[in-house]
Design a protein around this motif. Structure first.
Motif, PDB file in Angstrom:
ATOM      1  N   ASP A  26       1.420   6.879   0.394  1.00  0.00           N
ATOM      2  CA  ASP A  26       0.475   6.006  -0.303  1.00  0.00           C
ATOM      3  C   ASP A  26       0.805   6.001  -1.799  1.00  0.00           C
ATOM      4  OD1 ASP A  26      -0.932   5.466   2.063  1.00  0.00           O
ATOM      5  OD2 ASP A  26      -2.248   7.201   1.766  1.00  0.00           O
TER       6      ASP A  26
ATOM      7  N   ASN B 128       2.139   1.915  -8.943  1.00  0.00           N
ATOM      8  CA  ASN B 128       1.783   1.201  -7.715  1.00  0.00           C
ATOM      9  C   ASN B 128       2.739   0.058  -7.368  1.00  0.00           C
ATOM     10  OD1 ASN B 128       0.938  -0.755  -9.480  1.00  0.00           O
ATOM     11  ND2 ASN B 128      -1.185  -0.768  -8.815  1.00  0.00           N
TER      12      ASN B 128
ATOM     13  N   ASN C 142       0.785  -1.234   0.000  1.00  0.00           N
ATOM     14  CA  ASN C 142       0.000   0.000   0.000  1.00  0.00           C
ATOM     15  C   ASN C 142       0.817   1.285   0.000  1.00  0.00           C
ATOM     16  OD1 ASN C 142      -2.517  -1.365   0.095  1.00  0.00           O
ATOM     17  ND2 ASN C 142      -2.134  -1.771   2.257  1.00  0.00           N
ATOM     18  N   ARG C 143       2.098   1.199   0.378  1.00  0.00           N
ATOM     19  CA  ARG C 143       2.909   2.407   0.481  1.00  0.00           C
ATOM     20  C   ARG C 143       4.327   2.181  -0.010  1.00  0.00           C
ATOM     21  NH1 ARG C 143       1.221   4.706   6.448  1.00  0.00           N
ATOM     22  NH2 ARG C 143      -0.803   5.528   5.821  1.00  0.00           N
TER      23      ARG C 143
END
Length: 161
Positions: free
Chosen positions: A86, A127, A65-66
């Motif tokens: 994030d 991501n 997530n980060r």
């Protein structure tokens, strides 16, 4: 051996896994957190369109997530910013006429998408990062896959061409 010695002496040693551009929320602020799952804000980065101050960060390590990032304020103080951010606040520009996204972070991996003539102003959401490769997933443009370092532009001021 040297890395272990530096860690024992309290000196942090990080290797960079990628670079990205900070893409803030509607208030222009991106919070940096103490830990990958913590809500304890340790710093923040604010893009400033009036003074044309935008941030490129070095991605040091990551979780699902980060990403743990590091950057500095490019002024007289050279203030360091470091913390967990994030993924949704990280993006990348593309800088070649034809971009091949891959299934894996390798130029030998199967091609997933082909992007023709990307607009250099567009920022693609990032991501994941590995060995300089960035995984982009842009649902609006139906684009997914790993982008090679040579096809990335993490400079918020130029086209990198």
């Amino acid at each position: 051996m040297i890395t272990q010695l530096l860690v024992l002496l309290g000196i942090s040693v990080y290797s960079q896994v990628g670079y990205a551009i900070v893409t803030p929320n509607s208030q222009g602020v991106v919070h940096l957190y103490e830990k990958p799952i913590s809500q304890n804000i340790v710093d923040s980065i604010t893009n400033d369109s009036i003074n044309e101050v935008y941030y490129c960060v070095s991605i040091i390590k990551f979780t699902r997530n980060r990403a743990f990032v590091s950057t500095f304020t490019d002024d007289e103080t050279l203030t360091m910013h470091r913390g967990w951010v994030d993924w949704k606040y990280l993006g990348i520009r593309l800088n070649n006429d034809t971009i091949f996204t891959r299934h894996k972070p390798s130029s030998k991996s199967k091609v997933w998408c082909v992007i023709y003539q990307p607009n250099w102003r567009d920022i693609y959401p990032v991501n994941h990062a590995r060995d300089g490769w960035l995984y982009i997933m842009d649902k609006n443009r139906n684009i997914t896959g790993w982008v090679a370092p040579k096809d990335q532009c993490a400079n918020p001021y130029t086209t990198c061409n």
